[in-house]
Design a protein around this motif. Structure first.
Motif, PDB file in Angstrom:
ATOM      1  N   ASP A 191       0.838  -1.189   0.000  1.00 55.42           N
ATOM      2  CA  ASP A 191       0.000   0.000   0.000  1.00 55.42           C
ATOM      3  C   ASP A 191       0.882   1.252   0.000  1.00 55.42           C
ATOM      4  O   ASP A 191       2.086   1.173   0.199  1.00 55.42           O
TER       5      ASP A 191
ATOM      6  N   ARG B 124      -6.507  -7.758  11.650  1.00 47.77           N
ATOM      7  CA  ARG B 124      -7.655  -7.712  10.717  1.00 47.77           C
ATOM      8  C   ARG B 124      -7.123  -7.445   9.313  1.00 47.77           C
ATOM      9  O   ARG B 124      -5.952  -7.124   9.125  1.00 47.77           O
TER      10      ARG B 124
ATOM     11  N   GLU C 217      -5.327  -2.670   1.020  1.00 49.33           N
ATOM     12  CA  GLU C 217      -4.791  -3.869   0.359  1.00 49.33           C
ATOM     13  C   GLU C 217      -5.899  -4.896   0.077  1.00 49.33           C
ATOM     14  O   GLU C 217      -5.882  -5.572  -0.962  1.00 49.33           O
TER      15      GLU C 217
END
Ligand code: AMP
Ligand code: GLY
Length: 426
Positions: free
Chosen positions: A209, A284, A289
């Motif tokens: 990212d 999480r 992404e």
């Protein structure tokens, strides 16, 4: 779920781009009959049923899941996980994809994550915990510049300061109270998502990212301005190495502590000269992404997450992934990451095949028009034969979107960026 069983219904908890992407991929799984989202957004409303709920209230989320009779709850954001919402859902006898509050401390406390990594022998930056100015100063001097100072607790992406200025580093430490100060890791970053039931772990394809708001990585950190996968520059064998050196020992350590980690372990990595080093763990799916990774998944996501939530991952093969590339470009609102301008009317033309628009911060106004309602507003996601193809299709669609107050970085997944990373890795 094994083939032949009845289709499942799923409740996805959260309202951002990640949750829209998760709900969409789950909805496309033939093993899934229906998807609910709480609270969701105008994007999820187009194919799933949205429900209002306070996502930090475990009792309320569990009650909603029971009322809907869902087979699986998937919790998107970190705050409800750290608050124990997954425990509350499981407490009602409903399968939940997402770690317990105790295991989510891998994200909720940087000091805890560092201790687990040290005990498990996981390669990461050397670090010190500091709670007083003198301790912070000593740690900064021990590691030297560039200084890395991290708030211990959840900080919505705003807890980390990387700076050459000792004063700025000290001020951040003082502001946060309890911090982790660590050695600077030099190297390109990659995000590896691992789905685990606590024992068996399977990786998804790595992505990268773009955290800074401006082209060329200029300007302040954001939640993420875009992402792409695969990573053509990633040395062969890196995923296997990280599974063996990072993921397996971490999961083993969490089992030993009596708090097995089941859910999505997000491994943020720096590829340093000495090899991959952990920058951070999250508990999480990462955003943005997730938006780029999930379109490559050929295995049904609903059944996969259900298996992870019920301790049945060992009965399944590794997830299948397409060879295609995928690029996601964030359209943010002017002012982001400071104070984004809200309420701008957005016109969304139909997306061509292989392109879709994920809602991250949108709402409907009182006339039913789609308006901007957050910092990161949309993520335009495109698949293609290769990264150049996917990226061209994503940017071509962005040019068609009517969003006066919106802006995007122009260099997400650009060839120049990929070449620069490859050159850096030698
Ligand atoms: P985190 O919230 O821990 O992911 O940190 C946010 C960003 O700060 C990371 O994506 C990195 O770009 C940067 N960062 C964090 N830790 C380090 C480190 N030890 N060395 C260099 N950069 C870091
Ligand atoms: N993409 C960074 C994160 O989700 O934390």
């Amino acid at each position: 779920m094994s083939s032949g069983s009845d289709p499942i219904t799923v409740l996805v908890v959260g309202s951002g781009g990640r949750e829209h992407a998760l709900a969409l991929a789950i909805d496309q799984d033939p093993a899934v009959a229906a998807v609910h989202v709480a609270p969701g957004n105008p994007g999820t409303a187009s194919f799933a049923t949205n429900h209002r709920v306070d996502i930090l209230d475990g009792t309320a989320v569990a009650a909603l899941a029971a009322e809907l009779g869902v087979d699986l709850v998937v919790i998107g954001p970190e705050a409800p996980l750290v608050a124990g919402v997954a425990d509350a859902v499981r407490g009602r006898g409903i399968a939940c994809f997402g770690p317990s509050a105790a295991a989510a401390r891998l994200e909720g406390s940087k000091a805890f994550a560092k201790r687990v990594m040290a005990d498990a022998g996981v390669p990461t930056a050397r670090s010190r915990v500091a709670t007083a100015p003198a301790q912070a100063a000593a740690a900064l001097d021990e590691f030297g510049a560039p200084y890395v100072v991290k708030a211990d607790g959840l900080a919505a992406g705003k807890g980390v300061v990387v700076t050459d200025d000792r004063r700025t580093a000290l001020d951040h430490a003082a502001e946060c109270g309890r911090v982790v100060i660590e050695e600077y890791l030099d190297g390109p970053e990659a995000s590896l998502f691992v789905i685990t039931d606590g024992t068996t772990a399977v990786p998804l394809p790595p992505a990268q990212d773009f955290k800074r708001v401006g082209d060329g990585d200029e300007g302040p950190n954001t939640g993420g301005m875009g992402s792409y996968t695969p990573l053509p520059w990633l040395p062969a064998g890196t995923v296997e190495q990280v599974m063996a050196e990072v993921v397996e020992p971490t999961l083993a350590r969490m089992r030993t502590l009596g708090t097995p980690f089941a859910g999505l372990l997000y491994v943020g990595l720096a590829l340093t000269e000495a090899g991959p080093r952990v920058v951070e763990f999250n508990a999480r799916f990462g955003d943005p992404e997730t938006e780029a990774i999930l379109p490559r998944l050929r295995t049904g996501l609903g059944a996969l997450l259900h298996a992870a939530a019920t301790g049945a991952l060992a009965d399944r093969g590794a997830p299948e992934v397409s060879d295609e590339a995928c690029v996601g470009v964030v359209l943010a609102a002017r002012g982001y990451p400071g104070s984004p301008v809200k309420g701008c009317v957005i016109g969304l033309p139909p997306a061509p095949d292989g392109v879709h628009v994920i809602h991250a911060g949108t709402a409907l106004d009182d006339r039913g028009r789609l308006v901007s309602a957050g910092g990161r507003v949309l993520v335009v996601v495109a698949t293609g034969a290769d990264i150049a193809d996917a990226r061209e299709r994503a940017y071509a669609h962005i040019a068609r979107i009517d969003f006066t107050d919106g802006f995007a970085r122009s260099d997400i997944a650009s060839q120049a960026r990929l070449d620069a990373i490859a050159a850096r890795l030698g």
